[in-house]
Design a protein around this motif. Structure first.
Motif, mmCIF file in Angstrom:
data_model
loop_
_atom_site.group_PDB
_atom_site.id
_atom_site.type_symbol
_atom_site.label_atom_id
_atom_site.label_comp_id
_atom_site.label_asym_id
_atom_site.label_seq_id
_atom_site.Cartn_x
_atom_site.Cartn_y
_atom_site.Cartn_z
ATOM 1 N N PRO A 26 39.113 18.995 -70.884
ATOM 2 C CA PRO A 26 38.315 18.010 -71.622
ATOM 3 C C PRO A 26 36.974 18.572 -72.105
ATOM 4 O O PRO A 26 36.540 18.277 -73.208
ATOM 5 N N ALA A 30 35.738 18.837 -75.982
ATOM 6 C CA ALA A 30 34.463 18.268 -76.427
ATOM 7 C C ALA A 30 33.601 19.335 -77.103
ATOM 8 O O ALA A 30 33.005 19.080 -78.156
ATOM 9 N N ALA A 45 33.253 10.399 -76.942
ATOM 10 C CA ALA A 45 34.130 9.839 -75.907
ATOM 11 C C ALA A 45 35.394 9.251 -76.538
ATOM 12 O O ALA A 45 36.503 9.463 -76.026
ATOM 13 N N LEU A 48 37.749 12.068 -77.547
ATOM 14 C CA LEU A 48 38.396 12.691 -76.389
ATOM 15 C C LEU A 48 39.531 11.809 -75.869
ATOM 16 O O LEU A 48 40.614 12.311 -75.550
ATOM 17 N N VAL A 49 39.287 10.510 -75.790
ATOM 18 C CA VAL A 49 40.334 9.589 -75.326
ATOM 19 C C VAL A 49 41.517 9.619 -76.288
ATOM 20 O O VAL A 49 42.677 9.623 -75.862
ATOM 21 N N VAL A 53 42.575 12.467 -73.173
ATOM 22 C CA VAL A 53 41.708 12.572 -72.002
ATOM 23 C C VAL A 53 41.498 11.162 -71.442
ATOM 24 O O VAL A 53 41.297 10.218 -72.191
ATOM 25 N N THR A 55 39.732 7.960 -69.880
ATOM 26 C CA THR A 55 38.425 7.391 -70.233
ATOM 27 C C THR A 55 37.333 7.822 -69.260
ATOM 28 O O THR A 55 36.239 8.217 -69.678
ATOM 29 N N ALA A 58 36.530 11.447 -69.855
ATOM 30 C CA ALA A 58 35.805 11.611 -71.122
ATOM 31 C C ALA A 58 34.332 11.258 -70.946
ATOM 32 O O ALA A 58 33.454 11.988 -71.399
#
Length: 166
Positions: A26, A30, A45, A48-49, A53, A55, A58
């Protein structure tokens, strides 16, 4: 003709020997996003989700990168203001867009205040690009120019200044 496995499919030796890349962590995901452009905490965020990834993970990664200075909402906001102003958007439009990124009112006002150019000059530049170098010549063109500026988030003061005949 059957391949070495007898399943009928032919595979080359290079395809069999090729290694798969390990799944990026992750944090690596990012950092990959942040090296391309600035992102707000909320946007990073969410991305990433959307890439699989969890939550909680993230949020933890975003917190870690913020603490390390890789992600900064103030820097993101200033970058977005410069970018949108360069594209011909006014402070009203930009304020609304910054609000969608989860930034507070103080951060939005600070980002807009950090913009060093004159908003009326930005509006004039947009008008020059859209209506040739002479700008709007008649009443109908001036009305079109005013409508464009209002849709782009400029105030009436900026519109009057930008569409005024010199």
């Amino acid at each position: 003709m059957t391949g070495p496995g007898g399943d009928g499919g032919e595979t080359s030796s290079s395809a069999r020997n090729r290694r798969r890349r390990p799944e990026p962590s992750p944090t690596q995901r990012a950092l990959g996003l942040l090296t391309r452009r600035e992102h707000s905490r909320k946007e990073l965020a969410r991305k990433l989700v959307s890439r699989g990834v969890e939550t909680a993970d993230a949020c933890a990664v975003v917190d870690k990168l913020t603490a390390a200075g890789w992600q900064d909402d103030t820097r993101f906001a200033q970058s977005l203001v410069r970018s949108r102003a360069g594209a011909g958007y006014g402070p009203g439009w930009i304020r609304a867009e910054l609000g969608t990124h989860g930034l507070g009112a103080e951060a939005v006002l600070a980002a807009l205040a950090s913009f060093e150019e004159d908003w009326a000059d930005v509006a004039r530049g947009l008008i020059r690009r859209r209506f040739s170098g002479d700008g709007p010549l008649d009443v109908a063109q001036r009305r079109k120019a005013a409508d464009l500026l209002l849709r782009r988030g400029f105030s009436m003061e900026h519109v009057r200044t930008a569409t005024r005949q010199e």
